[in-house]
Structures are given as C-alpha cells and as structure tokens.
Design an enzyme around this catalytic site. Sequence first.
Site, PDB file in Angstrom:
ATOM      1  N   LYS A 137      32.176   8.528  31.485  1.00 48.36           N
ATOM      2  CA  LYS A 137      32.702   9.250  30.317  1.00 48.36           C
ATOM      3  C   LYS A 137      33.517   8.277  29.445  1.00 48.36           C
ATOM      4  CE  LYS A 137      32.810  13.394  33.100  1.00 48.36           C
ATOM      5  NZ  LYS A 137      33.063  14.803  33.059  1.00 48.36           N
ATOM      6  N   ASN A 152      28.888   8.508  35.828  1.00 49.70           N
ATOM      7  CA  ASN A 152      29.141   8.779  34.408  1.00 49.70           C
ATOM      8  C   ASN A 152      30.622   8.514  34.169  1.00 49.70           C
ATOM      9  OD1 ASN A 152      29.500   9.761  31.854  1.00 49.70           O
ATOM     10  ND2 ASN A 152      29.232  11.923  32.395  1.00 49.70           N
ATOM     11  N   GLY A 172      34.303  18.359  36.827  1.00 47.92           N
ATOM     12  CA  GLY A 172      35.705  17.955  36.679  1.00 47.92           C
ATOM     13  C   GLY A 172      36.687  19.012  37.139  1.00 47.92           C
ATOM     14  N   SER A 229      31.735  17.638  40.523  1.00 46.12           N
ATOM     15  CA  SER A 229      32.726  17.428  41.582  1.00 46.12           C
ATOM     16  C   SER A 229      32.112  16.917  42.887  1.00 46.12           C
ATOM     17  CB  SER A 229      33.535  18.709  41.806  1.00 46.12           C
ATOM     18  OG  SER A 229      34.242  19.047  40.625  1.00 46.12           O
ATOM     19  N   GLU A 246      29.237  18.156  28.003  1.00 45.30           N
ATOM     20  CA  GLU A 246      30.293  17.842  27.026  1.00 45.30           C
ATOM     21  C   GLU A 246      29.699  17.556  25.649  1.00 45.30           C
ATOM     22  OE1 GLU A 246      32.189  14.852  29.442  1.00 45.30           O
ATOM     23  OE2 GLU A 246      32.788  16.427  30.839  1.00 45.30           O
ATOM     24  N   HIS A 251      24.447  15.970  28.177  1.00 44.11           N
ATOM     25  CA  HIS A 251      25.577  16.285  29.063  1.00 44.11           C
ATOM     26  C   HIS A 251      26.295  17.515  28.500  1.00 44.11           C
ATOM     27  CE1 HIS A 251      29.439  16.007  31.100  1.00 44.11           C
ATOM     28  NE2 HIS A 251      28.805  15.298  32.023  1.00 44.11           N
ATOM     29  N   GLU A 310      23.885  20.238  36.458  1.00 43.36           N
ATOM     30  CA  GLU A 310      25.341  20.164  36.503  1.00 43.36           C
ATOM     31  C   GLU A 310      25.929  21.494  36.042  1.00 43.36           C
ATOM     32  OE1 GLU A 310      26.890  15.884  36.177  1.00 43.36           O
ATOM     33  OE2 GLU A 310      26.507  16.563  34.147  1.00 43.36           O
TER      34      GLU A 310
HETATM   35  C1  PEP Z   1      29.930  14.722  35.025  1.00 40.67           C
HETATM   36  O1  PEP Z   1      30.711  14.683  34.096  1.00 40.67           O
HETATM   37  O2  PEP Z   1      28.729  14.428  34.836  1.00 40.67           O
HETATM   38  C2  PEP Z   1      30.444  15.090  36.348  1.00 40.67           C
HETATM   39  C3  PEP Z   1      29.608  15.447  37.258  1.00 40.67           C
HETATM   40  O3  PEP Z   1      31.816  15.040  36.501  1.00 40.67           O
HETATM   41  P1  PEP Z   1      32.644  15.283  37.874  1.00 40.67           P
HETATM   42  O4  PEP Z   1      31.898  14.563  38.983  1.00 40.67           O
HETATM   43  O5  PEP Z   1      33.973  14.672  37.619  1.00 40.67           O
HETATM   44  O6  PEP Z   1      32.678  16.733  38.107  1.00 40.67           O
END
Ligand code: PEP
Length: 255
Positions: free
Chosen positions: A24, A22, A186, A220, A111, A109, A180
């Site tokens: 973003k 992703n 992040g 992460s 976000e 997601h 997630e």
């Molecule tokens: C995400 O935004 O879907 C995600 C998993 O981000 P990160 O791997 O940076 O935590």
Amino acid sequence: MTDTKQITAPLIARSQCLVMGNWKMNGSMSFNNQLLNDIVMGAASLATSAQLVVCVPSPYLAQACERLSGTPVQWGAQDVSVHTKGAFTGEIGAGMLTDFGCRWVLVGHSERRTLHAESDAVVAQKALAALNAGLTPVVCVGESLQERDAGLAEAVIKRQLAPVLALGAEAVMRLVVAYEPVWAIGTGRTASAQQAQDIHAVIRRLLPSSDHTPVLYGGSVKPDNAKTLFAMPDIDGGLIGGASLVATDFLAIAS
Ligand code: PEP
C-alpha cells in the site's frame, strides 16, 4: 468478447503457492532497503517453493528492480492505467511498469474501488491493459460486510468478475484473482478458512481451466492463520497487506 490477439502475458499455473505482499502507501528508501534485504535473505532458506512477490508503491519500483533482480523474489505495482500513454496526468501506463521489471500488478483493490470509484468495467480494462503489456494482473474482488450480511457475497463476486470473464479464456488463464472480503482487510478479522473456501469454490467454478488462474485469499492473513487458509483446496496463496511490511511475518506466511 474482447479481442485478445495482443495479449502477451504468460499463462499462470496454479501449481505453485503464490504469496504476494501489498505494501500500500507505505515505505521509504531506507525502510524498503532493510525490508527487501531481509526478504531476500529469508527467501533463500524458505522451506517451501512458494513464489514471493512484493507490490510496492510506484516511486520505489526502481529500488525494487535494483535490489530484487537476480533473486527469487519478484515485484509488481499496485495499480495501472487503462491507457497506454498520453494526456493522463498522474497515471502510470503498463509499459512503464515493465520498464522497471514488473511482472505483476494489482487491479481493483477494494481501496481503489471505494476511494477512487473504480467500476467493475474499469477494473477489467485495467486487467486487459496489463495483459497486453505482458504483465500478470491480480484482479481483486470482495464483498463488504453489509453485502455479506445481506447474503449477497456470491452475487457481488460474480458481478465484479463478469467483465473480467468476458475478456475470454485466453485472457483469464493469464491472470490471478484475489478474493479479499472488504470486512477482513486491515481489520484483524479474517474470514474462516471455510468461509474463504466457499467463495473460492464459487470463483473456481466460473474460471475456464482448473490448471490456471490462481485464486488468492487476502484479508488479515498472518503467520498464525496462513497455513489453514492455504490448505484449502481452492486457495492458491495469499495477498498480504500489513504483514508484508514485516519480513519475518511475510516469510513465515510463505513457509
Ligand atoms: C490488502 O490490503 O490487500 C490486505 C489483504 O490487507 P491486510 O492483510 O492488512 O488485511
């Protein structure tokens, strides 16, 4: 239950590890060019049979389509409208995504849920819009730190998934779920493999088939923790944010 007669998306088997990036709101033509080239080159010598997918910002779908067509790497988008077409300024319809060769699209997601107030019901409608256009939606779910600390993680996941499950088994076997935990996105703070597995097991029990609907872990994921996470029985791959912008990390996660 929603009418599923129009669904044209394929069944999705759990047999292949799925590693999805992703991006973003990151990238530029020149950055993407380099990243896509490096991913394609590395994918050719990947030691595993993992399916690689990159979900790029929509303006770069044409670039992804051009660079990735004919390679083993697939591409997708990060959001889709619930509407097919019409007076919805700024929205992007599922049919538009398939025009650019997308097979995948993220929906819900955290976000989008947080910054754009997307409800559980809207996320399910987006999943259905994708399915009806032949796209595979990746439905993201996850609890906040506050919800986890209050012992509400399972309840939140069940609430988020309820309208998606109500689409019916034929729909659900054609989508992917990504767990997630918001507190792990992040932040560099990954759920332990057991914490992730515990929630994945809850999700798996809600799903209609043990052979379909892969459940990915995201939050992460890095080269040094991916193997342990992906070895858990109910974790079928990963949704990777930051590390998917570094070709060597993305490829190492999939290998
Ligand atoms: C995400 O935004 O879907 C995600 C998993 O981000 P990160 O791997 O940076 O935590």
